[in-house]
Design an enzyme around this catalytic site. Sequence first.
Site, mmCIF file in Angstrom:
data_model
loop_
_atom_site.group_PDB
_atom_site.id
_atom_site.type_symbol
_atom_site.label_atom_id
_atom_site.label_comp_id
_atom_site.label_asym_id
_atom_site.label_seq_id
_atom_site.Cartn_x
_atom_site.Cartn_y
_atom_site.Cartn_z
ATOM 1 N N GLU A 51 12.566 40.064 -47.112
ATOM 2 C CA GLU A 51 13.095 41.427 -47.026
ATOM 3 C C GLU A 51 12.818 42.066 -45.660
ATOM 4 O O GLU A 51 13.611 42.871 -45.176
ATOM 5 C CB GLU A 51 12.507 42.294 -48.142
ATOM 6 C CG GLU A 51 13.004 41.942 -49.534
ATOM 7 C CD GLU A 51 12.177 40.865 -50.228
ATOM 8 O OE1 GLU A 51 12.414 40.603 -51.419
ATOM 9 O OE2 GLU A 51 11.272 40.289 -49.570
ATOM 10 N N PHE A 113 5.892 45.954 -64.680
ATOM 11 C CA PHE A 113 6.034 44.763 -63.852
ATOM 12 C C PHE A 113 6.904 45.059 -62.636
ATOM 13 O O PHE A 113 8.000 45.583 -62.761
ATOM 14 C CB PHE A 113 6.636 43.621 -64.675
ATOM 15 C CG PHE A 113 6.888 42.364 -63.880
ATOM 16 C CD1 PHE A 113 5.831 41.612 -63.386
ATOM 17 C CD2 PHE A 113 8.183 41.944 -63.600
ATOM 18 C CE1 PHE A 113 6.057 40.459 -62.653
ATOM 19 C CE2 PHE A 113 8.427 40.788 -62.870
ATOM 20 C CZ PHE A 113 7.353 40.047 -62.388
ATOM 21 N N GLN A 114 6.394 44.738 -61.466
ATOM 22 C CA GLN A 114 7.073 44.951 -60.187
ATOM 23 C C GLN A 114 7.466 46.405 -59.975
ATOM 24 O O GLN A 114 8.511 46.714 -59.387
ATOM 25 C CB GLN A 114 8.295 44.033 -60.048
ATOM 26 C CG GLN A 114 7.908 42.560 -59.870
ATOM 27 C CD GLN A 114 9.036 41.695 -59.369
ATOM 28 O OE1 GLN A 114 10.201 41.976 -59.609
ATOM 29 N NE2 GLN A 114 8.697 40.617 -58.675
ATOM 30 N N LYS A 163 16.735 50.727 -62.458
ATOM 31 C CA LYS A 163 17.739 49.769 -62.914
ATOM 32 C C LYS A 163 18.714 50.377 -63.923
ATOM 33 O O LYS A 163 19.917 50.067 -63.888
ATOM 34 C CB LYS A 163 17.050 48.538 -63.517
ATOM 35 C CG LYS A 163 18.035 47.424 -63.862
ATOM 36 C CD LYS A 163 17.334 46.144 -64.296
ATOM 37 C CE LYS A 163 18.346 45.026 -64.564
ATOM 38 N NZ LYS A 163 17.689 43.759 -64.959
ATOM 39 N N MET A 466 -0.346 38.886 -24.773
ATOM 40 C CA MET A 466 -0.729 40.229 -24.362
ATOM 41 C C MET A 466 -2.154 40.557 -24.790
ATOM 42 O O MET A 466 -2.918 41.165 -24.025
ATOM 43 C CB MET A 466 0.249 41.257 -24.933
ATOM 44 C CG MET A 466 0.009 42.665 -24.400
ATOM 45 S SD MET A 466 0.188 42.783 -22.599
ATOM 46 C CE MET A 466 1.958 42.968 -22.455
#
Length: 553
Positions: A51, A113-114, A163, A466
Amino acid sequence: MRINGSEILINTLIDEGVDIIFGYPGGAVLNIYDAIYKNENRIKHVLSCHEQGAAHAADGYSRATGKVGVCLATSGPGATNLVTGIATAYMDSVPMVAITGNVTTPLLGKDSFQEVDIVGITMPVTKHNFIVRDVEELQQTIRKAFYIAKEGRPGPVLIDIPKDITAKLCEYESKEPIEVKKEYKFVTDKALANFADFINKAKRPLIFAGGGVISSGATEILKELALKINAPVTTSLMAMGAFPGDNELYTGMIGMHGTKASNLLATKADLIIAIGTRFSDRVVGSRDHIKNAKVIQIDIDPAELDKNIKTDANIVGDVKYTLEKLIDLIDEKRNDQWLELMREYKALKGHKEDAENLTPELLFNSLYKDFGEDLVMTTEVGQHQMWAALHYTFLRPRTLITSGGLGTMGYGLGASIGAKLALPHKKVVNIAGDGSFSMNAIELATAVSNRVPVVIIILNNGCLGMVRQWQNFFYESRYSYTTLNRGTDYVKLAEAYGAKGFRVTEPSELNEVLDKAFNSEVPVVIDYVINIDKKVFPMVAPGAPIDDIISEA
């Protein structure tokens, strides 16, 4: 027309002019992906490998075009994986809409969940965010999100959609995007006259341009101003290309890794005209460092005025509009002595020439010579990013796409995919270090599977360059965990993904490899091997005056 929330989302995105979404599916967004499947002839979806890669691709798409980039992720870890990309866009004022799914509304707040509170998590790094709890509000929320992303100082907006909202039915009617009206109320005749008075009285003016010049489309009027008053022009990293890099008045980037000319001129100027820039700590640490100059500033965001540097005058307003109103009030200037000093400073070198070995200078000179008129460059973050800014000549806006404010390693590859899909006729190169490239190298699979022929050039020095450079200067060369010793064969890695791989170890090999790479129909990785001790010069130590320059030459 009565359709479900997912179809409302897709239709409204199309209404807003969206032609591509970067995303990754999951349980909470299954309804949305079903709607994407049904509308694949109207809107393109690019499946990333992670993602974060989707967010960076949406960001790169936006920077390359000026349009709003769109990314999509599922709930929980899918949503949190977007956060770094959202923060990157926020710090650099990039218009983006991030869409996340969430658990159904009855399960919100129950540690389902999630489930995460992505609205709460992203509040500090978005212009605004929404959670849609009623399908009747969905269309207008999306429209507002796009308006907010574009209005004023651009930035990312997040929409979290449970959802069940994506499944509920609602009336939908196609609507035009909300018109973004620019706010001009602070660009008054009095403010403009005061501004013009400062400029007309100046004997040694220096224009300091920032990313706001590009965001507002003000590059032409900036050039007109510079030529009218014969003022040297320096830029921030975000404004590379806002003023033609081959123009005599251009002195290069200013700040910690700015050119000697830009840094020295800032301390000698009697007026600094700051346009669309916020004076970050990497540019000018203190007003004491530019005490010879009065400072006047134009910025669309009032929060940036007097925040880091106290100004003598400022205007809140769109940069392009303000400069267009200002230009007729400005007297023409010659500034012969000032320009002669500029030329003297521009002749100073900050690094030693090396014609025998592979160097960053050789790479960027070759890229400019062969592809300068037709090249869009993204970068990761580190030494290679600064070398690009110092040694490549950017002629036009939106040709350098890089993470400036957040400094996100792993940004460039995803951004290059977004930029190439936005500008398929352009050659797109991602400049990387081996440390940065390894962070999101998996997005090479995204480029291959979507037939996006970007070129990735890894300036491979076997270390976190760096950070190692800072350890050398400020930590008595105690190289704590910055020498990588990973032994990764980037040519074989590229081939494993289905890309092409080349290795360059001698200067004589470079031009042939570049020619093959930029004529390839598949992504290419070039392993460009440089010395571990190669450093970025010039350099100013953190907090030091900008004319206290560490140089190699």
